[in-house]
Design an enzyme around this catalytic site. Sequence first.
Site, PDB file in Angstrom:
ATOM      1  CG  ASP A 197      -2.059   7.392   0.021  1.00  0.00           C
ATOM      2  OD1 ASP A 197      -1.199   8.985  -0.054  1.00  0.00           O
ATOM      3  OD2 ASP A 197      -3.000   6.907  -0.621  1.00  0.00           O
TER       4      ASP A 197
ATOM      5  CG  ASP B 247      -2.396   1.115   1.577  1.00  0.00           C
ATOM      6  OD1 ASP B 247      -2.460   1.689   0.951  1.00  0.00           O
ATOM      7  OD2 ASP B 247      -1.903   1.767   2.610  1.00  0.00           O
TER       8      ASP B 247
HETATM    9 MG    MG Z   1      -2.503   3.509   3.386  1.00  0.00          MG
END
Ligand code: MG
Length: 227
Positions: free
Chosen positions: A14, A12
């Site tokens: 962010d 991932d």
């Molecule tokens: Mg995230």
Amino acid sequence: MPFKPVSHVLFDMDGLLLNTEDLYTKGFEEIASRYGKLFTFELKCKIMGQHSREFAANIIKELNLPLTVDEFLVETRKIFIDLFPQCKIMPGVERLLVHLSKHKIPMGLATSSSKETYDMKVSRHQDFFNLLPFKTYGSDANVKRGKPSPDIFLIAATKFPRKPAPEKCLVFEDSLNGVKAAVAAGMQVVMVPDPRFDRSLAPEATLILNSMEDFRPEIFGLPPYDD
Ligand SMILES: [Mg+2]
């Protein structure tokens, strides 16, 4: 808990690779305060990992803001265009990516961000993101449903040349929606959440860490750090 060996890794972005979750919080707090509302950590946990149109609709609904989704996104974009290029790489992340890259472990990015916001966030970190050759964005046409649906991880896995089975892929996530998406895709998932996150909400996570600095690759059959 017994961990199964993996051959491929998905990240991932962010809040996991970049501290952009803090920047999103800042932006949403500012918009909410214009209408005398409070953007709480509880609401944050609910929308983390979602596509922009999904989180916009949820924030508008929860805080009863007099904005359309498009108006909300226009206003937040004005804030983020200045904030995102200032984002920083999270602790321990660069070491892991450089290490896995050196050992030729195939790695991919699976972010709910659109390609446009990705470009804003990585402007100062191009070399770092070049370590992830396979990238999947929330704005990709074939990513129909956002996290917690498994779509993005399943599509990201098909981008690897050897098309690994889901159980051969290890996901790194900071959000609960992301953890649920990875598990729904049939993958193991290491969660590195915000320190305020209530860990009892994520029993499905394979492993939960305080920081990526605490990760030991060998527990998933990946090459151990050699320094
Ligand atoms: Mg995230």
